[in-house]
Design a protein around this motif. Structure first.
Motif, PDB file in Angstrom:
ATOM      1  N   HIS A  16       0.829  -1.221   0.000  1.00 27.98           N
ATOM      2  CA  HIS A  16       0.000   0.000   0.000  1.00 27.98           C
ATOM      3  C   HIS A  16       0.858   1.264   0.000  1.00 27.98           C
ATOM      4  N   ALA A  17       0.360   2.247  -0.759  1.00 24.42           N
ATOM      5  CA  ALA A  17       1.028   3.560  -0.802  1.00 24.42           C
ATOM      6  C   ALA A  17       0.014   4.638  -0.374  1.00 24.42           C
ATOM      7  N   LEU A  18       0.453   5.893  -0.360  1.00 25.07           N
ATOM      8  CA  LEU A  18      -0.435   7.005   0.034  1.00 25.07           C
ATOM      9  C   LEU A  18      -1.478   7.263  -1.067  1.00 25.07           C
ATOM     10  N   LYS A  24      -4.610   8.612   3.035  1.00 28.66           N
ATOM     11  CA  LYS A  24      -4.220   7.476   3.892  1.00 28.66           C
ATOM     12  C   LYS A  24      -3.260   6.554   3.128  1.00 28.66           C
ATOM     13  N   ARG A  25      -2.507   5.708   3.907  1.00 32.20           N
ATOM     14  CA  ARG A  25      -1.589   4.753   3.292  1.00 32.20           C
ATOM     15  C   ARG A  25      -2.352   3.456   3.033  1.00 32.20           C
ATOM     16  N   HIS A  31      -3.480  -3.798  -6.853  1.00 30.09           N
ATOM     17  CA  HIS A  31      -4.903  -3.705  -7.259  1.00 30.09           C
ATOM     18  C   HIS A  31      -5.251  -2.367  -7.919  1.00 30.09           C
ATOM     19  N   LYS A  32      -4.390  -1.380  -7.630  1.00 26.02           N
ATOM     20  CA  LYS A  32      -4.580  -0.011  -8.163  1.00 26.02           C
ATOM     21  C   LYS A  32      -5.934   0.557  -7.720  1.00 26.02           C
ATOM     22  N   ARG A  33      -6.209   0.415  -6.402  1.00 19.62           N
ATOM     23  CA  ARG A  33      -7.430   0.979  -5.825  1.00 19.62           C
ATOM     24  C   ARG A  33      -7.191   1.217  -4.339  1.00 19.62           C
ATOM     25  N   CYS A  34      -7.783   2.327  -3.854  1.00 22.32           N
ATOM     26  CA  CYS A  34      -7.637   2.663  -2.438  1.00 22.32           C
ATOM     27  C   CYS A  34      -8.610   1.809  -1.622  1.00 22.32           C
ATOM     28  N   ALA A  35      -8.123   1.227  -0.537  1.00 21.82           N
ATOM     29  CA  ALA A  35      -8.957   0.380   0.310  1.00 21.82           C
ATOM     30  C   ALA A  35      -9.892   1.217   1.184  1.00 21.82           C
ATOM     31  N   TRP A  39     -10.608   5.061  -4.361  1.00 16.91           N
ATOM     32  CA  TRP A  39     -10.084   5.884  -5.476  1.00 16.91           C
ATOM     33  C   TRP A  39      -9.355   4.981  -6.465  1.00 16.91           C
ATOM     34  N   PRO A  40      -9.459   5.106  -7.757  1.00 19.05           N
ATOM     35  CA  PRO A  40      -9.983   6.243  -8.547  1.00 19.05           C
ATOM     36  C   PRO A  40     -11.463   6.175  -8.878  1.00 19.05           C
ATOM     37  N   GLN A  41     -12.224   5.329  -8.212  1.00 19.41           N
ATOM     38  CA  GLN A  41     -13.677   5.292  -8.441  1.00 19.41           C
ATOM     39  C   GLN A  41     -14.295   6.616  -7.973  1.00 19.41           C
TER      40      GLN A  41
END
Length: 201
Positions: A16-18, A24-25, A31-35, A39-41
């Protein structure tokens, strides 16, 4: 190698990144999606069964970079409403109708002016004031002008005779009837002399 410290040395990669949106991290690189916010949805992650998470992400918990201007504008408009009453709607439809009405009013005024009538109330007021001033000036007595002396009649002079044009006198035409009488007088001069009248007794 055991399951303890020595095995943890190989865990040197990050899953995970920021996140660019929520910060958030929790952005998954694979997966290229924020948990946390998905995002980017476009639609943010939100569930009604977690009330605490809803409170954590509600408006007012962040920096309000955009909403502080919106709220400030609403506050200012509320003050204006208290001073002068409800605020007029500023929709595109309202503006279009307003422009149309003003255009029609201008056309009507132009037609009235062309016919010799004042369409605007201001021009009517001005014309009324001008008429009132004219009445005031007309009511005041006008200063009498000094009468000019009548001119003296000129003396009539006698008409001078026109000078005749200089030139040779016109020759009289010979009368054919008078020609034998003249010849007889020359032949008998005694006959031509008149007889003396008898003396009155």
């Amino acid at each position: 190698m055991g399951k303890g410290t020595s095995s943890f040395g190989k865990c040197h990669t990050k899953a995970h990144a920021l996140c660019k949106r929520c910060g958030k991290r929790s952005y998954h690189i694979g997966h290229k999606r924020c948990a946390a916010c998905w995002w980017p949805q476009a639609k943010k992650k939100r569930f009604n069964w977690s009330e605490k998470s809803k409170k954590r992400k509600a408006i007012g918990t962040g920096r309000l970079r955009h909403m502080k201007h919106v709220l400030g504008k609403a506050k200012f408009e509320a003050k204006i409403v208290l001073r002068r009453g409800p605020h007029r709607p500023t929709t595109n439809r309202f503006n279009r109708e307003k422009k149309k009405q003003s255009r029609l009013a201008k056309e009507e005024n132009a037609k009235k002016k062309a016919e010799g009538k004042d369409g605007d109330e201001k021009s009517k007021k001005k014309s009324g004031a001008k008429k009132q001033l004219r009445r005031i000036h007309q009511d005041q007595p006008k200063p009498k002008k000094a009468k000019k002396a009548a001119p003296k009649p000129k003396a009539k002079t006698a008409a001078k005779p026109k000078p005749k044009a200089a030139g040779k006198p016109k020759a009289k035409k010979a009368d054919p009837k008078a020609a034998p009488k003249a010849a007889a007088k020359k032949a008998d001069p005694k006959a031509s002399k008149p007889k003396p009248k008898a003396a009155a007794k």
